[in-house]
Design an enzyme around this catalytic site. Structure first.
Site, PDB file in Angstrom:
ATOM      1  N   HIS A 273      18.951   0.209  -3.536  1.00 54.03           N
ATOM      2  CA  HIS A 273      17.575   0.594  -3.207  1.00 54.03           C
ATOM      3  C   HIS A 273      16.763  -0.611  -2.725  1.00 54.03           C
ATOM      4  CE1 HIS A 273      13.906   2.979  -3.326  1.00 54.03           C
ATOM      5  NE2 HIS A 273      13.317   1.929  -3.866  1.00 54.03           N
TER       6      HIS A 273
ATOM      7  N   CYS B  80       0.814  -1.204   0.000  1.00 52.92           N
ATOM      8  CA  CYS B  80       0.000   0.000   0.000  1.00 52.92           C
ATOM      9  C   CYS B  80       0.856   1.266   0.000  1.00 52.92           C
ATOM     10  CB  CYS B  80      -1.020   0.000   1.131  1.00 52.92           C
ATOM     11  SG  CYS B  80      -0.349  -0.351   2.719  1.00 52.92           S
TER      12      CYS B  80
END
Lengths: 423, 275
Positions: A100, A52
């Site tokens: 990342h 989300c």
């Protein structure tokens, strides 16, 4: 291999507002998006993470192919004009992409630094990609590495101990509104995992009652049983709102399920008892204007971020330590990746030697009448000769001293031994 | 005795100032130890205020609640003791900081006002004086607590609604505890206010012949009373709470202050003794 690159594209809560993230084409499910990604020209391995807070796509792609624009188009669908893609999208390549990914898996990039949910979500995403055979040698290694880095960070720093998850933030807010939560009722609308977690925290604070309202009653009953609560159907939502103090909404509904004008009469029926709405659904379940009503407090996922910001400084120290581990592991992975270009050459070299051995052995052995023991001894000898001959060229390839020249070295060996280039 | 009285007032002022300083430090640092010190200092200030009022009583021979200086000191005393009695039962985070600020401001005003002891006007020479004026000012003490709670509520509510958490968010208590404080203080304050008006009315019958004769002070007391009555009624009937109750507590207190000072200086009337 040298002409491949690792590419990571994504949007997250920092770069993209909730309203845009809700519109993303790749935001729902895994199967279809993964199929679509695999179909892109020049994309060798792919993986998709959708939570989300973020949607991230990791691919191993042929250099030079127009993979980036294809993925961006796929990700945004028609909701965002191509010219605006760059405003929201971040793109990392090779070392940066690895770094990342590790930042994400260790939850250093999370809305709530140190929260543990992301690792589970990452594993789940990987399971989907692996089942559909979207991942290959590079991504398999990379993702497994990202899991172990996360574990290392968790065990070597206190980042998890001081971690505040979204649900924890919600509890803190509830305490600022209600003080004591002991005589409060919690209503879960939708039975998602996030809601479950938040409810767990609230039950830990000793709330009086938990009610679960869900479209499918059976799921609601399962969840309610865990908290000794009751299950109701979603149609009873309004009457339930009259008794609830804390409402956690996480349905998968595409539209807003509760509007301002619905809540107004409910507040009258509640005699203005304060009510705290937590909207952790994407797309949003609750009308943002609810917050304008007196004694109604509405927080969505982005708002919860601010609450967590408060004790950020305490965690910064641990985050620095964790960042160091991520840097370290990303470098280690980079060197593995560099070596990877050598590995196929070595494999090809060994295969060629093996093939030659077997052909020559077959030829010789069928002419000579030897006992099985003698045959075995000759086989052994042939293989030993080939492997000893190869020892030095392999060591030369693997040698780390002149890393930058891997490409030159592999080319040289390939030419010298007449290995056919597969790329 | 005048010398001692003067020194004692300076001590009251100093102790209240120290209480404010310690509560202020506690507000910034949030260290338990400092709060303990601050509480002790405020308690000391409360005791000193009591002693000062007693000394003043001995000095003048009547209950010191007639001149501006005396009234405000008594007001500060009732705020202090209302708070100390209140916090004996409930703890509301950092409430002391706001209270000690209010007490100190009141005492500063008292310090500026004339300390002179005036002979008691004949109309006030009655045992009703301590009863009526005392009860009225004690009610103001509790209503002042509700006022401070109202301000804290508005500050905290603003933080929660705007979702930008500033300096106050962690330092202020929960909304519910502030709302409860509002409700309790208003209930207590309202009972005293009602008693104050009733005793005043009985005294008026004795002194002036009628129970009620629409003197500005009486009128404004009644307006204040209605403001609080309406609020309490609405809380129980329509569930007025939270922000609305906080705003009402602030408006009510403004009316209290006007009744205390505004009427005396702006409207006059026969009830205006404390000049």
């Amino acid at each position: 291999m040298p002409s491949d690159m690792i590419l990571l594209l994504g949007v997250n809560h920092k770069t993209t507002p909730l309203a845009v993230r809700e519109q993303l084409a790749l935001g729902n499910g895994y199967e279809q998006p993964l199929h679509a990604l695999r179909g892109i020209d020049g994309c060798k391995e792919c993986y998709l993470l959708s939570t989300c807070n973020r949607v991230e796509i990791l691919v191993v792609a042929q250099e030079g192919a127009q993979v980036e624009t294809h993925i961006a188009k796929l990700l945004f669908g028609d909701s965002v004009a191509p010219a605006q893609h760059q405003d929201y999208l971040y793109i990392y390549r090779n070392h940066e992409a690895v770094h990342h990914l590790f930042m994400v898996s260790t939850s250093l990039d999370s809305m709530i630094v140190g929260e543990a949910q992301i690792l589970g979500q990452l594993k789940e995403a990987y399971r989907h990609a692996a089942e559909l055979k979207c991942t290959g040698p590079v991504l398999n290694k990379l993702l497994h590495k990202s899991f172990s880095v996360a574990k290392r960070v968790r065990s070597e720093t206190l980042i998890g101990a001081s971690a505040v998850s979204i649900s924890y933030a919600a509890v803190e807010l509830a305490k600022k509104i209600f003080g004591n939560l002991r005589d409060k009722n919690v209503l879960l609308v939708g039975a998602g995992e996030m809601a479950e977690l938040a409810a767990e925290h609230l039950v830990g604070q000793g709330v009086r009652k938990v009610v679960v309202a869900n479209r499918t009653l059976s799921r609601a009953m399962d969840l309610a049983k865990r908290f000794n609560g009751t299950a109701v159907s979603l149609d009873e939502l309004f009457s339930q709102l009259e008794q609830a103090d804390i409402v956690i909404s996480s349905t998968g509904a595409p539209n807003i399920i509760l509007h301002k004008q619905d809540v107004k009469p409910i507040m009258r029926a509640r005699r203005n008892e304060p009510i705290f709405f937590i909207d952790i659904a994407v797309p949003r379940d609750l009308d943002p204007e609810l917050n304008d009503l007196d004694n109604v407090y509405l927080y969505d996922i982005d708002d919860l971020h601010n609450v967590v910001e408060i004790n950020k400084s305490e965690r910064d120290k641990e985050a620095i330590k964790a960042l160091r581990i991520v840097d370290e592991e990303a470098l280690k992975f980079q060197s593995w990746l560099d070596n990877l270009s050598v590995v196929p050459t070595i494999t090809a070299l060994r295969k060629k030697a093996d093939d030659i051995c077997h052909i020559e052995l077959e030829r010789t052995l069928c002419r000579l009448q030897l006992s099985p023991d003698e045959q075995k001894a000759i086989e052994k000898m042939a293989l030993a000769i080939s492997s000893r001959l190869l020892h030095d060229p392999v060591a030369f390839l693997k040698n780390d001293s002149c890393k930058e020249q891997h490409d030159v070295k592999t080319e040289m060996i390939r030419a010298a031994f007449g290995l056919v280039d597969k790329n | 005795m005048g010398e001692i009285s003067y020194l004692l007032f300076q001590a009251v002022l100093a102790a209240s100032c120290m209480a404010l300083v310690f509560y202020g430090i506690f507000f910034v640092k949030q260290k338990e130890k400092i709060r303990t010190v601050a509480r002790l200092v405020l308690l000391t200030a409360g005791v000193l205020q009591t002693l000062y009022i007693l000394l003043r009583y001995l000095q003048s021979g009547y209950t010191p609640i007639t001149s501006q200086h005396e009234t405000i000191v008594f007001f500060a005393w009732s705020v202090t003791w209302a708070y100390l009695s209140f916090r004996w039962r409930y703890t509301v985070k950092n409430f002391g900081t706001f209270i000690s600020l209010l007490v100190f401001i009141l005492l500063l005003i008292a310090a500026v006002a004339s300390h002179a002891i005036n002979p008691l006007p004949p109309a006030l020479q009655s045992w009703w004086l301590p009863v009526h004026a005392g009860i009225a000012v004690i009610s103001y003490g509790f209503l002042a607590l509700a006022f401070c709670g109202g301000i804290m509520y508005l500050l905290q509510e603003h933080e929660l609604k705007s979702k930008r958490f500033g300096y106050f968010f962690t330092r202020l208590p929960s909304l519910e505890s502030l709302d409860q404080l509002n409700s309790h203080c208003l209930a207590t304050g309202f009972v005293f206010l009602t008693l104050g008006i009733i005793t005043g009315s009985i005294w008026a019958r004795q002194a002036w012949g009628t129970y009620w004769h629409w003197d500005p002070k009486e009128t404004w007391s009644l307006i204040t009373w209605f403001l609080y009555a309406a609020q309490i009624h609405q809380r129980f009937s329509a569930g007025w709470r939270g922000k609305r109750a906080a705003i009402m507590a602030i408006i009510g207190f403004a009316s209290v202050l006007f009744t205390l000072w505004g009427v005396t200086y702006l409207l006059g009337g026969i009830h205006s003794y404390a000049q």
